[in-house]
Design a protein around this motif. Sequence first.
Motif, PDB file in Angstrom:
ATOM      1  N   LEU A 266      -5.549   1.290   0.213  1.00 17.31           N
ATOM      2  CA  LEU A 266      -5.810  -0.095   0.600  1.00 17.31           C
ATOM      3  C   LEU A 266      -7.220  -0.500   0.212  1.00 17.31           C
TER       4      LEU A 266
ATOM      5  N   VAL B 151       0.847  -1.202   0.000  1.00 15.88           N
ATOM      6  CA  VAL B 151       0.000   0.000   0.000  1.00 15.88           C
ATOM      7  C   VAL B 151       0.880   1.249   0.000  1.00 15.88           C
TER       8      VAL B 151
ATOM      9  N   THR C  99      -0.430  -2.772  -4.170  1.00 18.12           N
ATOM     10  CA  THR C  99      -1.262  -3.316  -3.095  1.00 18.12           C
ATOM     11  C   THR C  99      -1.806  -4.688  -3.475  1.00 18.12           C
TER      12      THR C  99
END
Length: 405
Positions: A221, A76, A353
């Motif tokens: 995220l 992230v 991510t």
Amino acid sequence: MLFPTSGVPARTRVPGPQIRRLERTLLVSAGFEDLILLYPVYALLFAEHGLSTAEISSLFAIWSVTGLLLEVPSGVWADVVSRRLLLIIGPLLSAAGFALWVVAPSYGAFAVGFVLWGTGGALRSGAQEALVYEELDRLGAASRYVGLMGRAGAVSMAATAVATAAAGPLFALGGYAALGTASVVACVLCAAAAALLPEHRSDNSAGQDDDAPDGGYAATLKTGLSEVRGSRAVRNALLMAILLTTVWGALDEYVPLLAMETGASTRDVPFLVLAVWVGVTLGSLLAARAERLAARTMGAAVAVAGLVMAVGALSGSPLGFLLLASAFLVFQMADVVADARLQAAITGPSRATVTSLAGLGTSVSTLLMYAAYGTASQYTGHGALFALFAVPYVVVAFAMARSVR
């Protein structure tokens, strides 16, 4: 569709100077990343400073847990800030850990060193794949990703072999201090090479899209998780990447024990292990050609490789390692292609991510694999266990075949 037959753009015929620069820089970085002369002997370093087997095992656990906990957060972060920055910081943290081992050898220093090393590895995981794929895509050369990452993997393996071969002579000259110094220098050079990697972030990079207007950590995220939940192609490609990597990635740790079970002498075991890793290296180099195969053909190759691994492991002969090497060649080839399919399936801004989620899944499933292997080893030998764990690859091959129906 678990293993899509398309989604990677057409191959670029003649790479331009920017593409060649990216490829050369990545290969240099990959080479220095694994040119760590402490690799073959760090367990001996720990033992010679009074650590028991249980204490050494606890250090490995600290290393594994560090990477596990930081896998997704670091991915992230790579989407929020600069991916190149993380590729620079990662090797420098590893260098600090290696330096600490030889400057102040003790359990506490070893533990902190493993935390630094695990953190450095986590920072590179996901960030490197995302940066390389997006830079190639920007240059209209995303199809070169498979071949480039395959060559990078081969360079890394070659660097490990060189480090292993050089460790003995250098240790004779300067002991652990010399090995530690060489390892630190390699990490610094890896960071320097990473600093030369190009990075061009588009306006919607780092989470700046409708789903993540502020581009912050939590929003990024959320965007990555939403893409996995909302895209069947991403979800299936992620699952396939995990499945293809886990089994052989865990079994390779037990190859020396399988070699001993065949009756090979301690002197001959490294040669049998080397034969297997020659297969893995060739698999990396052949990944670009494998990327052109249809899903059903790739699935058939994986199924055959699983059967070949089982036969080689059950042969009870050193010659069986040639079969094992052939199987690992196919597994590594499919592994690199699966990573490319995942990158091609990702369309949102949280690429690192999503990639780190694959890394997390692989780490967790590998730990479970270790536990299963350790438990089953109480009841049967290594040859039978290798044959048993060939079964998942037949299942994966079946899933590949179904994906084209």
